[in-house]
Design an enzyme around this catalytic site. Sequence first.
Site, PDB file in Angstrom:
ATOM      1  N   TYR A  82      13.202 -11.279 -30.305  1.00  0.00           N
ATOM      2  CA  TYR A  82      12.058 -10.367 -30.172  1.00  0.00           C
ATOM      3  C   TYR A  82      12.485  -8.908 -30.322  1.00  0.00           C
ATOM      4  CZ  TYR A  82       8.459 -13.761 -29.418  1.00  0.00           C
ATOM      5  OH  TYR A  82       7.552 -14.763 -29.636  1.00  0.00           O
ATOM      6  N   ARG A  85      12.453  -8.378 -33.946  1.00  0.00           N
ATOM      7  CA  ARG A  85      11.078  -8.294 -34.468  1.00  0.00           C
ATOM      8  C   ARG A  85      10.407  -6.984 -34.053  1.00  0.00           C
ATOM      9  NH1 ARG A  85       9.136 -12.784 -36.869  1.00  0.00           N
ATOM     10  NH2 ARG A  85       7.031 -11.946 -36.738  1.00  0.00           N
ATOM     11  N   GLN A 116      -4.437 -11.856 -34.088  1.00  0.00           N
ATOM     12  CA  GLN A 116      -3.392 -12.713 -33.501  1.00  0.00           C
ATOM     13  C   GLN A 116      -2.052 -11.996 -33.591  1.00  0.00           C
ATOM     14  OE1 GLN A 116      -4.034 -17.032 -34.984  1.00  0.00           O
ATOM     15  NE2 GLN A 116      -5.063 -15.710 -36.444  1.00  0.00           N
ATOM     16  N   ASN A 117      -2.030 -10.853 -34.235  1.00  0.00           N
ATOM     17  CA  ASN A 117      -0.763 -10.155 -34.438  1.00  0.00           C
ATOM     18  C   ASN A 117      -0.352  -9.391 -33.187  1.00  0.00           C
ATOM     19  OD1 ASN A 117      -0.900 -11.190 -36.936  1.00  0.00           O
ATOM     20  ND2 ASN A 117      -1.459  -9.284 -37.969  1.00  0.00           N
ATOM     21  N   HIS A 134      -2.957 -12.342 -28.792  1.00  0.00           N
ATOM     22  CA  HIS A 134      -1.630 -12.894 -28.485  1.00  0.00           C
ATOM     23  C   HIS A 134      -0.682 -11.863 -27.893  1.00  0.00           C
ATOM     24  CE1 HIS A 134      -2.281 -16.425 -31.546  1.00  0.00           C
ATOM     25  NE2 HIS A 134      -2.997 -16.532 -30.457  1.00  0.00           N
ATOM     26  N   CYS A 142       7.336  -9.156 -16.419  1.00  0.00           N
ATOM     27  CA  CYS A 142       8.215  -9.984 -15.596  1.00  0.00           C
ATOM     28  C   CYS A 142       7.870 -11.449 -15.897  1.00  0.00           C
ATOM     29  CB  CYS A 142       7.983  -9.668 -14.122  1.00  0.00           C
ATOM     30  SG  CYS A 142       8.814 -10.856 -13.043  1.00  0.00           S
ATOM     31  N   GLY A 202      -5.648 -13.502 -43.621  1.00  0.00           N
ATOM     32  CA  GLY A 202      -4.197 -13.678 -43.436  1.00  0.00           C
ATOM     33  C   GLY A 202      -3.833 -14.595 -42.294  1.00  0.00           C
ATOM     34  N   THR A 203      -4.675 -15.600 -42.064  1.00  0.00           N
ATOM     35  CA  THR A 203      -4.332 -16.549 -41.003  1.00  0.00           C
ATOM     36  C   THR A 203      -4.418 -17.969 -41.555  1.00  0.00           C
ATOM     37  OG1 THR A 203      -4.912 -17.382 -38.794  1.00  0.00           O
ATOM     38  CG2 THR A 203      -6.695 -16.358 -40.044  1.00  0.00           C
ATOM     39  N   ASN A 228      -7.168 -14.684 -48.353  1.00  0.00           N
ATOM     40  CA  ASN A 228      -5.875 -15.353 -48.225  1.00  0.00           C
ATOM     41  C   ASN A 228      -5.428 -15.770 -49.625  1.00  0.00           C
ATOM     42  OD1 ASN A 228      -3.741 -17.247 -47.462  1.00  0.00           O
ATOM     43  ND2 ASN A 228      -4.697 -17.314 -45.440  1.00  0.00           N
TER      44      ASN A 228
HETATM   45  P1  NAD Z   1       0.657 -18.034 -40.086  1.00  0.00           P
HETATM   46  O1  NAD Z   1       2.088 -17.674 -40.322  1.00  0.00           O
HETATM   47  O2  NAD Z   1       0.338 -19.374 -39.570  1.00  0.00           O
HETATM   48  O3  NAD Z   1      -0.157 -17.881 -41.475  1.00  0.00           O
HETATM   49  C1  NAD Z   1      -0.069 -16.765 -42.280  1.00  0.00           C
HETATM   50  C2  NAD Z   1      -1.178 -16.847 -43.312  1.00  0.00           C
HETATM   51  O4  NAD Z   1      -1.190 -15.613 -44.028  1.00  0.00           O
HETATM   52  C3  NAD Z   1      -0.997 -17.976 -44.341  1.00  0.00           C
HETATM   53  O5  NAD Z   1      -2.221 -18.668 -44.487  1.00  0.00           O
HETATM   54  C4  NAD Z   1      -0.648 -17.218 -45.631  1.00  0.00           C
HETATM   55  O6  NAD Z   1      -1.153 -17.874 -46.779  1.00  0.00           O
HETATM   56  C5  NAD Z   1      -1.355 -15.903 -45.401  1.00  0.00           C
HETATM   57  N1  NAD Z   1      -0.789 -14.749 -46.114  1.00  0.00           N
HETATM   58  C6  NAD Z   1       0.499 -14.524 -46.462  1.00  0.00           C
HETATM   59  N2  NAD Z   1       0.614 -13.316 -47.066  1.00  0.00           N
HETATM   60  C7  NAD Z   1      -0.636 -12.770 -47.085  1.00  0.00           C
HETATM   61  C8  NAD Z   1      -1.180 -11.537 -47.551  1.00  0.00           C
HETATM   62  N3  NAD Z   1      -0.386 -10.617 -48.123  1.00  0.00           N
HETATM   63  N4  NAD Z   1      -2.503 -11.309 -47.403  1.00  0.00           N
HETATM   64  C9  NAD Z   1      -3.313 -12.238 -46.826  1.00  0.00           C
HETATM   65  N5  NAD Z   1      -2.849 -13.414 -46.349  1.00  0.00           N
HETATM   66  C10 NAD Z   1      -1.537 -13.683 -46.485  1.00  0.00           C
HETATM   67  O7  NAD Z   1       0.074 -16.885 -39.194  1.00  0.00           O
HETATM   68  P2  NAD Z   1      -1.060 -16.913 -38.103  1.00  0.00           P
HETATM   69  O8  NAD Z   1      -2.230 -17.690 -38.607  1.00  0.00           O
HETATM   70  O9  NAD Z   1      -1.226 -15.498 -37.698  1.00  0.00           O
HETATM   71  O10 NAD Z   1      -0.440 -17.728 -36.851  1.00  0.00           O
HETATM   72  C11 NAD Z   1       0.894 -17.673 -36.439  1.00  0.00           C
HETATM   73  C12 NAD Z   1       1.184 -17.056 -35.070  1.00  0.00           C
HETATM   74  O11 NAD Z   1       2.301 -16.220 -35.257  1.00  0.00           O
HETATM   75  C13 NAD Z   1       0.149 -16.183 -34.497  1.00  0.00           C
HETATM   76  O12 NAD Z   1      -0.051 -16.669 -33.230  1.00  0.00           O
HETATM   77  C14 NAD Z   1       0.751 -14.776 -34.388  1.00  0.00           C
HETATM   78  O13 NAD Z   1       0.599 -14.283 -33.077  1.00  0.00           O
HETATM   79  C15 NAD Z   1       2.207 -14.964 -34.603  1.00  0.00           C
HETATM   80  N6  NAD Z   1       2.853 -13.961 -35.499  1.00  0.00           N
HETATM   81  C16 NAD Z   1       2.515 -12.633 -35.472  1.00  0.00           C
HETATM   82  C17 NAD Z   1       3.127 -11.740 -36.357  1.00  0.00           C
HETATM   83  C18 NAD Z   1       2.772 -10.279 -36.328  1.00  0.00           C
HETATM   84  O14 NAD Z   1       2.375  -9.749 -35.302  1.00  0.00           O
HETATM   85  N7  NAD Z   1       2.878  -9.574 -37.466  1.00  0.00           N
HETATM   86  C19 NAD Z   1       4.076 -12.201 -37.262  1.00  0.00           C
HETATM   87  C20 NAD Z   1       4.397 -13.560 -37.243  1.00  0.00           C
HETATM   88  C21 NAD Z   1       3.788 -14.437 -36.365  1.00  0.00           C
END
Ligand code: NAD
Length: 259
Positions: A82, A85, A116-117, A134, A142, A202-203, A228
């Site tokens: 983390y 990241r 979700q980011n 999230h 803690c 993007g999910t 997407n």
């Molecule tokens: P995911 O990794 O499951 O899916 C990512 C999606 O984004 C895919 O469907 C992919 O096709 C699409 N994608 C890739 N590049 C793209 C673009 N340039 N434009 C649009 N879409 C694009 O991600 P999720 O659905 O967010 O779920 C995963 C979990 O991971 C979440 O709970 C999240 O909290 C966490 N996460 C967060 C981050 C962050 O904060 N940036 C990064 C990684 C994971």
Amino acid sequence: MAPNPGPEDKVDTPATDIPESLVTTLRSTQKLTVLTGSGISAESGVPTFRDAQTGLWARYDPMELATPEAFERDPRLVWEWYAWRRKLAGKAAPNRGHEALAELERRVPDFVLLTQNVDGLHHRAGSQNVVELHGNITRSICSVEGVLVEPREDDAIVPPSCPGCGAFLRPDVVWFGEALPAGEIEDAFDAARECDVFFSIGTSGLVQPAASLAFEALRRGAVVVEVNPNDTPLTRHAGYALRGKAGDVLPGLMRAAYD
Ligand code: NAD
């Protein structure tokens, strides 16, 4: 992946590729809800969990690090992942997808952005009404008491410990298998039920309960738009599936609707 492409690398979705009926809908919408996932930050250089990780972390599977079990087994490893990241997110800049959504918020009377980011890039792009489902990677809590704690700069021991009870600190994020914060998930379902247009951007739609939000909006009669480059379980149900990267499609959409 290029973190911040120069102008010559940008491939805009031409405004003319946006269906006219969507433009008309967007111009008249009063209540718009957006759900974003890690895909929108990919163009800022923050890898999704499904992208290959790089460098030192290439041999680890993020799905197996973002869990309470991993933290219990190896708190140092998870904290360090983390920390990496957090550094990536700190160095990243919001991209044109994030910026388009901040602009969209200024155009629509009632706008909610559910994300979700955990990288804070929506806030940094200027979005105001953001619900972080999230958590946020920049905060630590803690691991026992759940209270927010500021890690000390000079903490040499990893993970640092809670000044109150001595337990390890952990990032303030929701791991796989953990419940989402109750207030946030309630706000998210309210926003999905009440909107007339819902964007899923993007999910992958594989992580619950966020994946149900678009279907809740559909059930309530909202126009659902997916952005997407790839298919997801939502694609065949969405009113519009705009194929492409958020950083290309969203600016095209804004130009088509508001220029
Ligand atoms: P995911 O990794 O499951 O899916 C990512 C999606 O984004 C895919 O469907 C992919 O096709 C699409 N994608 C890739 N590049 C793209 C673009 N340039 N434009 C649009 N879409 C694009 O991600 P999720 O659905 O967010 O779920 C995963 C979990 O991971 C979440 O709970 C999240 O909290 C966490 N996460 C967060 C981050 C962050 O904060 N940036 C990064 C990684 C994971």
